[in-house]
Design an enzyme around this catalytic site. Structure first.
Site, PDB file in Angstrom:
ATOM      1  N   GLY A 296       1.091  -1.200   0.064  1.00 11.02           N
ATOM      2  CA  GLY A 296       0.333  -0.480   0.145  1.00 11.02           C
ATOM      3  C   GLY A 296       0.742   1.044   0.345  1.00 11.02           C
ATOM      4  O   GLY A 296       1.680   1.277  -0.826  1.00 11.02           O
ATOM      5  N   GLY A 297       1.187   1.863   0.893  1.00  7.29           N
ATOM      6  CA  GLY A 297       1.143   3.318   1.085  1.00  7.29           C
ATOM      7  C   GLY A 297       2.957   3.256   1.044  1.00  7.29           C
ATOM      8  O   GLY A 297       3.780   4.497   0.597  1.00  7.29           O
TER       9      GLY A 297
ATOM     10  N   GLY B 213      18.527   8.786 -34.570  1.00  6.17           N
ATOM     11  CA  GLY B 213      18.441  10.085 -33.666  1.00  6.17           C
ATOM     12  C   GLY B 213      19.050   9.182 -32.982  1.00  6.17           C
ATOM     13  O   GLY B 213      19.350   9.951 -32.415  1.00  6.17           O
ATOM     14  N   ALA B 214      19.497   8.245 -32.744  1.00  7.64           N
ATOM     15  CA  ALA B 214      20.871   8.031 -31.293  1.00  7.64           C
ATOM     16  C   ALA B 214      21.601   8.765 -31.236  1.00  7.64           C
ATOM     17  O   ALA B 214      22.453   8.596 -30.124  1.00  7.64           O
ATOM     18  CB  ALA B 214      21.332   6.489 -31.633  1.00  7.64           C
TER      19      ALA B 214
HETATM   20  C1  HXC Z   1      -2.492  -2.446  11.460  1.00 10.85           C
HETATM   21  C2  HXC Z   1      -1.197  -4.612  10.447  1.00 10.85           C
HETATM   22  C3  HXC Z   1      -0.948  -4.251   8.819  1.00 10.85           C
HETATM   23  C4  HXC Z   1      -1.969  -2.987   8.953  1.00 10.85           C
HETATM   24  C5  HXC Z   1      -0.103  -6.289   9.201  1.00 10.85           C
HETATM   25  N1  HXC Z   1      -1.207  -5.619  10.511  1.00 10.85           N
HETATM   26  N2  HXC Z   1      -0.714  -4.816   8.428  1.00 10.85           N
HETATM   27  N3  HXC Z   1      -1.719  -4.035  11.959  1.00 10.85           N
HETATM   28  N4  HXC Z   1      -2.044  -1.769   9.836  1.00 10.85           N
HETATM   29  N5  HXC Z   1      -1.622  -2.201   7.925  1.00 10.85           N
HETATM   30  C6  HXC Z   1      -0.008  -6.774  11.711  1.00 10.85           C
HETATM   31  C7  HXC Z   1      -1.143  -7.911  11.786  1.00 10.85           C
HETATM   32  O1  HXC Z   1      -2.683  -7.788  11.764  1.00 10.85           O
HETATM   33  C8  HXC Z   1      -0.456  -8.509  12.647  1.00 10.85           C
HETATM   34  O2  HXC Z   1      -0.997  -8.105  14.070  1.00 10.85           O
HETATM   35  C9  HXC Z   1       0.967  -8.487  12.105  1.00 10.85           C
HETATM   36  O3  HXC Z   1       1.311  -6.848  11.750  1.00 10.85           O
HETATM   37  C10 HXC Z   1       1.703  -9.212  11.170  1.00 10.85           C
HETATM   38  O4  HXC Z   1       0.706  -9.505   9.696  1.00 10.85           O
HETATM   39  P1  HXC Z   1       0.811 -10.352   9.207  1.00 10.85           P
HETATM   40  O5  HXC Z   1      -0.188 -10.502   8.681  1.00 10.85           O
HETATM   41  O6  HXC Z   1       0.619 -11.346  10.436  1.00 10.85           O
HETATM   42  O7  HXC Z   1       2.183 -11.864   8.883  1.00 10.85           O
HETATM   43  P2  HXC Z   1       2.658 -11.436   7.625  1.00 10.85           P
HETATM   44  O8  HXC Z   1       2.381 -13.067   6.992  1.00 10.85           O
HETATM   45  O9  HXC Z   1       3.766 -11.902   6.814  1.00 10.85           O
HETATM   46  O10 HXC Z   1       1.455 -10.520   6.229  1.00 10.85           O
HETATM   47  C11 HXC Z   1       1.908  -8.919   5.963  1.00 10.85           C
HETATM   48  C12 HXC Z   1       0.968  -8.065   4.919  1.00 10.85           C
HETATM   49  C13 HXC Z   1       0.242  -8.757   5.570  1.00 10.85           C
HETATM   50  C14 HXC Z   1       1.226  -9.240   4.155  1.00 10.85           C
HETATM   51  C15 HXC Z   1       2.138  -7.193   5.008  1.00 10.85           C
HETATM   52  O11 HXC Z   1       0.281  -8.080   6.876  1.00 10.85           O
HETATM   53  C16 HXC Z   1      -0.955  -8.129   4.993  1.00 10.85           C
HETATM   54  O12 HXC Z   1      -1.774  -7.835   3.392  1.00 10.85           O
HETATM   55  N6  HXC Z   1      -1.453  -6.465   5.355  1.00 10.85           N
HETATM   56  C17 HXC Z   1      -2.048  -5.723   4.641  1.00 10.85           C
HETATM   57  C18 HXC Z   1      -1.555  -4.600   3.881  1.00 10.85           C
HETATM   58  C19 HXC Z   1      -2.426  -3.465   3.393  1.00 10.85           C
HETATM   59  O13 HXC Z   1      -3.484  -3.760   2.688  1.00 10.85           O
HETATM   60  N7  HXC Z   1      -1.984  -2.658   3.508  1.00 10.85           N
HETATM   61  C20 HXC Z   1      -3.017  -0.997   3.368  1.00 10.85           C
HETATM   62  C21 HXC Z   1      -2.364  -0.481   2.107  1.00 10.85           C
HETATM   63  S1  HXC Z   1      -3.408   0.578   2.505  1.00 10.85           S
HETATM   64  P3  HXC Z   1      -0.510  -9.035  15.212  1.00 10.85           P
HETATM   65  O14 HXC Z   1      -1.082  -8.651  16.176  1.00 10.85           O
HETATM   66  O15 HXC Z   1      -1.320 -10.790  14.858  1.00 10.85           O
HETATM   67  O16 HXC Z   1       1.062  -9.687  14.789  1.00 10.85           O
HETATM   68  C22 HXC Z   1      -2.671   1.420   2.242  1.00 10.85           C
HETATM   69  C23 HXC Z   1      -3.367   3.269   1.853  1.00 10.85           C
HETATM   70  C24 HXC Z   1      -1.930   4.152   1.541  1.00 10.85           C
HETATM   71  O17 HXC Z   1      -1.333   2.136   3.074  1.00 10.85           O
HETATM   72  C25 HXC Z   1      -2.159   4.931  -0.051  1.00 10.85           C
HETATM   73  C26 HXC Z   1      -1.463   5.872  -0.078  1.00 10.85           C
HETATM   74  C27 HXC Z   1      -1.282   6.531  -1.362  1.00 10.85           C
END
Ligand code: HXC
Length: 516
Positions: free
Chosen positions: A171-172, A406-407
């Protein structure tokens, strides 16, 4: 102060609490995935004992859903230290705390360090291991990211910004790296994607793994998002240190001088034999680079992406240069969309940071084809042209072999501001290659000829002798000198020395309008 007294005890207790966040248990979580912890990475990055952490005791704003209970430091370590004796700022995200996700406090810490790096003129390095915007904090985390992006752009061209992806960047978390100058990734343990495999499945019903969607190999070879890929985190961080040795700390400085002890007037007879007699035979331009630069050492950028062009840093007489070289080994060294974009961005980096440019040219032209034309070769090729035209750093070209159409214009010709243009005797400079040229110029004669192939070959040779050679260009002053390949290094060192005080007047404007 009485170290047995209350004040000191409180102080020590706070320190202990903070240390607990960095326990062996949390380290184990990372190590089991083949990753280092946020603080181990910092130790590797900086010279021993030079790192100073700030904002250790700020607490998280995330209390919603009972998920985060006032976490110290809020999942990111920030501070400054020395890299080979030079100041640098860092933020290092801790995946063991809420997945390294970016909440408002986490974001404020990064923004603070970005501001400090900018005002002190020091590089900023982001060690990224993050699930993106912290879901619990909603719009506050989006605002946090926005502030980071804004600062990335304000710092662009003022201080070098380096992003090192050491886990997920989702994401971000991907957009800040994309705005920085260089992205490093570690193979098999780092991923970058705007939307992950789960979303891809949901929206498009397509199955894709993390690795296939945004692994280091994809971004190093296919998308070009990543500039450096290493096998493990230790080597990735060594790579960052090495890159910094080539570049200045800010746009007001020159790159650091490093005495390489290589002989300036090194005579390299082998260079006379690099270019094959057959003009259609490939060779490896990296062999040429090794024979020219100090101690044969260079640091290639984007090694796996658009391999028809080489870009990278090296030193000549101890001073950094940025090299752009066509690679005849891949796609005959033609310029395509990816090669144009890759080189254009590199040229702009070098120009922003006072790094002189060396161009080694052997290019038959832009790559023909429907895919290229429909993909926008015109505007992407124009980026390369624009980047060269705009650059005010010293610029030297050596035409090794082909320089057609052109190159010729694009690859740093004198007519677009190249300072010195040299050519080897093997150079072929003309509007187009001999075969194409004679097919147009002698269409009628060829149609009527009994032995068409022989006539075409003879005419092509005549064209090569009379038109497509470096002496015509030398005669007109477009080439400053046709040189013996063996003395290329000496000629280049002397050319760059002559250009050391180069100054170009640039008219006031907000910014140009590069064809994006
Ligand atoms: C809060 C988060 C989190 C998030 C992960 N965690 N991503 N907490 N906000 N965005 C937490 C999980 O709940 C978990 O907590 C711990 O981090 C580890 O995550 P896992 O999923 O167990 O790890 P893993 O299997 O290694 O997977 C990692 C991951 C996955 C691929 C990053 O967690 C994931 O897909 N996260 C979401 C990604 C996402 O969609 N982010 C938001 C994007 S939108 P616990 O408590 O269980 O340890 C965005 C908008 C901004 O960013 C745009 C700006 C242009």
């Amino acid at each position: 102060m009485d170290i047995e007294g209350k004040y000191f005890k409180d102080f020590l207790a706070r320190g202990e609490k903070q240390k607990n966040h960095r326990s062996e248990k949390t380290a184990e979580k990372q190590h089991s995935k083949g990753k280092l912890t946020a603080w181990e990475r910092i130790e590797l990055l900086f010279d021993e004992g030079t790192f100073e952490e700030i904002d250790k005791f700020v607490t998280s704003a995330s209390v919603d859903f009972g998920k985060a209970d006032k976490i110290l430091g809020d999942g990111v370590i920030t501070g400054h230290g020395k890299i080979s004796g030079r100041l640098a700022f860092v933020f290092s995200q801790d995946f063991t705390i809420m997945g390294g996700s970016l909440g408002s406090v986490h974001a404020a810490k990064i923004a603070k360090i970005q501001d400090m790096a900018l005002k002190t003129g020091a590089p900023l390095i982001g060690l990224i291991d993050s699930g993106g915007a912290r879901i619990q904090e909603g719009v506050q985390s989006l605002a946090g990211y926005s502030g980071i992006f804004f600062r990335n752009v304000k710092s662009s061209g003022v201080i070098p910004q380096i992003s090192v992806i050491m886990g997920p960047a989702a994401g971000g978390a991907v957009y800040s790296p994309a705005l920085t100058d260089f992205v490093f990734m570690t193979d098999k343990t780092s991923y970058m994607f705007v939307t992950g495999p789960n979303v891809v499945k949901e929206v498009l019903n397509e199955d894709v793994s993390f690795e296939e969607l945004g692994g280091a190999s994809i971004h190093g070879k296919k998308s070009g998002v990543s500039h450096f890929v290493y096998d493990d985190e230790e080597n990735t961080i060594k790579g960052v240190r090495r890159l910094l040795s080539y570049i200045p700390s800010n746009n007001m400085e020159h790159p650091p001088f490093i005495d390489t002890f290589d002989v300036e007037g090194r005579f390299e007879e082998k260079l006379r034999d690099v270019v094959p007699d057959d003009p259609n035979k490939p060779y490896d331009v990296k062999d040429v680079i090794r024979l020219i630069v100090d101690n044969g050492r260079y640091m290639e950028v984007s090694e796996g992406f658009a391999q028809n062009i080489f870009i990278g840093f090296a030193r000549l007489a101890g001073k950094t240069i940025g090299i752009i070289a066509n690679q005849p080994k891949v796609l005959a060294g033609t310029l395509d969309i990816n090669a144009s974009m890759k080189a254009a961005r590199f040229i702009r980096f070098c120009d922003a940071y006072n790094i002189p440019l060396l161009v080694l040219e052997d290019v038959p032209g832009f790559l023909p084809g429907i895919n290229q034309e429909h993909g926008g070769l015109i505007k992407h090729g124009a980026k390369l042209l624009y980047a060269f035209c705009e650059a005010v750093v010293p610029r030297v070209t050596v035409i090794l072999r082909k320089s057609y159409g052109g190159a010729y214009c694009v690859m740093n010709s004198k007519n677009i501001g190249g300072d010195f243009n040299f050519a080897w005797p093997t150079a072929e400079i003309a509007v187009m290659g001999p075969e194409g040229a004679v097919a147009i110029l002698y269409k009628k004669e060829l149609d009527e000829a009994e032995d068409k192939a022989k006539l075409k070959k003879d005419l092509a040779q005549k064209y090569r002798n009379e038109i497509a050679n470096p002496y015509v260009a030398e005669d007109k002053g477009y080439i400053d000198e046709v040189i013996d390949p063996a003395v290329t290094r000496t000629k280049l060192i002397s050319a760059f020395q002559a250009l050391e005080n180069k100054h170009v007047y640039v008219p006031d404007r907000r910014h140009g309008n590069i064809p994006l």
